[in-house]
Design a protein around this motif. Structure first.
Motif, PDB file in Angstrom:
ATOM      1  N   VAL A  15     126.126  10.682  -3.858  1.00 35.56           N
ATOM      2  CA  VAL A  15     127.523  10.359  -4.169  1.00 35.56           C
ATOM      3  C   VAL A  15     128.294  10.053  -2.890  1.00 35.56           C
ATOM      4  CG1 VAL A  15     129.698  11.328  -5.023  1.00 35.56           C
ATOM      5  CG2 VAL A  15     127.594  11.627  -6.335  1.00 35.56           C
ATOM      6  N   PHE A  16     128.114  10.898  -1.876  1.00 36.08           N
ATOM      7  CA  PHE A  16     128.885  10.716  -0.647  1.00 36.08           C
ATOM      8  C   PHE A  16     128.416   9.511   0.164  1.00 36.08           C
ATOM      9  CE2 PHE A  16     130.195  15.180  -1.374  1.00 36.08           C
ATOM     10  CZ  PHE A  16     131.567  14.958  -1.349  1.00 36.08           C
ATOM     11  N   LEU A  55     128.062  10.948   7.197  1.00 37.10           N
ATOM     12  CA  LEU A  55     127.512  11.983   8.079  1.00 37.10           C
ATOM     13  C   LEU A  55     127.342  13.315   7.343  1.00 37.10           C
ATOM     14  CD1 LEU A  55     129.440  11.263  11.402  1.00 37.10           C
ATOM     15  CD2 LEU A  55     127.028  10.796  10.894  1.00 37.10           C
ATOM     16  N   GLY A  56     128.310  13.660   6.510  1.00 40.20           N
ATOM     17  CA  GLY A  56     128.194  14.876   5.717  1.00 40.20           C
ATOM     18  C   GLY A  56     127.025  14.816   4.755  1.00 40.20           C
ATOM     19  N   ALA A  57     126.823  13.656   4.141  1.00 41.31           N
ATOM     20  CA  ALA A  57     125.698  13.477   3.215  1.00 41.31           C
ATOM     21  C   ALA A  57     124.370  13.645   3.946  1.00 41.31           C
ATOM     22  CB  ALA A  57     125.776  12.105   2.560  1.00 41.31           C
ATOM     23  N   LEU A  58     124.277  13.050   5.120  1.00 45.81           N
ATOM     24  CA  LEU A  58     123.052  13.208   5.909  1.00 45.81           C
ATOM     25  C   LEU A  58     122.853  14.668   6.316  1.00 45.81           C
ATOM     26  CD1 LEU A  58     123.288  10.023   8.172  1.00 45.81           C
ATOM     27  CD2 LEU A  58     121.820  10.385   6.172  1.00 45.81           C
ATOM     28  N   LEU A  62     119.077  16.112   5.735  1.00 47.31           N
ATOM     29  CA  LEU A  62     118.179  15.887   6.865  1.00 47.31           C
ATOM     30  C   LEU A  62     117.814  17.152   7.643  1.00 47.31           C
ATOM     31  CD1 LEU A  62     119.277  12.426   8.302  1.00 47.31           C
ATOM     32  CD2 LEU A  62     117.369  12.982   6.791  1.00 47.31           C
ATOM     33  N   PRO A  63     118.768  18.028   7.963  1.00 50.46           N
ATOM     34  CA  PRO A  63     118.366  19.236   8.696  1.00 50.46           C
ATOM     35  C   PRO A  63     117.384  20.104   7.905  1.00 50.46           C
ATOM     36  CG  PRO A  63     120.732  18.922   8.857  1.00 50.46           C
ATOM     37  CD  PRO A  63     120.230  17.939   7.840  1.00 50.46           C
ATOM     38  N   ALA A  64     117.578  20.192   6.608  1.00 50.50           N
ATOM     39  CA  ALA A  64     116.672  21.008   5.785  1.00 50.50           C
ATOM     40  C   ALA A  64     115.297  20.359   5.681  1.00 50.50           C
ATOM     41  CB  ALA A  64     117.262  21.200   4.395  1.00 50.50           C
ATOM     42  N   LEU A  65     115.263  19.033   5.547  1.00 53.75           N
ATOM     43  CA  LEU A  65     113.978  18.337   5.438  1.00 53.75           C
ATOM     44  C   LEU A  65     113.196  18.380   6.742  1.00 53.75           C
ATOM     45  CD1 LEU A  65     114.921  15.164   3.357  1.00 53.75           C
ATOM     46  CD2 LEU A  65     113.558  17.123   2.604  1.00 53.75           C
ATOM     47  N   SER A  66     113.908  18.259   7.863  1.00 57.66           N
ATOM     48  CA  SER A  66     113.238  18.210   9.159  1.00 57.66           C
ATOM     49  C   SER A  66     112.975  19.604   9.736  1.00 57.66           C
ATOM     50  CB  SER A  66     114.072  17.404  10.155  1.00 57.66           C
ATOM     51  OG  SER A  66     115.275  18.086  10.462  1.00 57.66           O
ATOM     52  N   LEU A  80     132.372  18.796   3.632  1.00 57.76           N
ATOM     53  CA  LEU A  80     132.601  17.894   2.503  1.00 57.76           C
ATOM     54  C   LEU A  80     133.528  18.529   1.469  1.00 57.76           C
ATOM     55  CD1 LEU A  80     129.015  16.416   2.142  1.00 57.76           C
ATOM     56  CD2 LEU A  80     131.076  15.196   2.874  1.00 57.76           C
ATOM     57  N   ALA A  81     133.410  19.841   1.281  1.00 62.61           N
ATOM     58  CA  ALA A  81     134.306  20.538   0.352  1.00 62.61           C
ATOM     59  C   ALA A  81     135.756  20.428   0.824  1.00 62.61           C
ATOM     60  CB  ALA A  81     133.897  21.998   0.210  1.00 62.61           C
ATOM     61  N   ILE A  82     135.961  20.625   2.108  1.00 64.35           N
ATOM     62  CA  ILE A  82     137.309  20.515   2.669  1.00 64.35           C
ATOM     63  C   ILE A  82     137.842  19.093   2.488  1.00 64.35           C
ATOM     64  CG2 ILE A  82     138.625  20.551   4.832  1.00 64.35           C
ATOM     65  CD1 ILE A  82     136.719  22.894   5.674  1.00 64.35           C
TER      66      ILE A  82
END
Length: 124
Positions: A15-16, A55-58, A62-66, A80-82
């Protein structure tokens, strides 16, 4: 629960990325026609929001996958919530009604859920 958080993170990221790309790639006049609130802000600010959304979407995936700096996942979700809380406030301030603010509110709730879960009981 971990699977739900992954699905939610990927859905939020999609979405983002879509929203951010639209803010970056669409001409200002087309943006104003599609989303009238754009007229209230300078074009550079709308583009900046688009960059932050991408950037928020990435940062959600990405940090969790890598496995590199996984603390960025809940931080990205919180950011993103803010952003979505402020988006909802813009719609409310403009008098666009609850229907216009609802997507931002729902995205904020989902982002807060991911942030809280990844900070607390279900870290990456």
């Amino acid at each position: 629960m971990n699977m739900l958080l992954w699905i939610l993170a990927f859905a939020l990221a999609a979405v983002f990325v879509g929203s951010g790309a639209a803010k970056l790639l669409t001409a200002r006049d087309d943006q104003i026609q599609r989303t009238p609130y754009v007229e209230d802000f300078p074009h550079w600010m709308i583009r900046g929001i688009g960059v932050l959304e991408i950037l928020g979407a990435l940062g959600l995936v990405l940090p969790a996958l890598s496995g590199v700096a996984p603390i960025l996942v809940p931080l990205a979700a919180a950011g993103l919530a803010i952003t979505m809380v402020f988006a909802a406030l813009v719609h409310i301030r403009r008098g666009d009604g609850p229907k216009a603010a609802l997507p931002s509110i729902l995205l904020a709730i989902c982002s807060v859920f991911v942030a809280w879960s990844r900070f607390g009981p279900f870290p990456v």
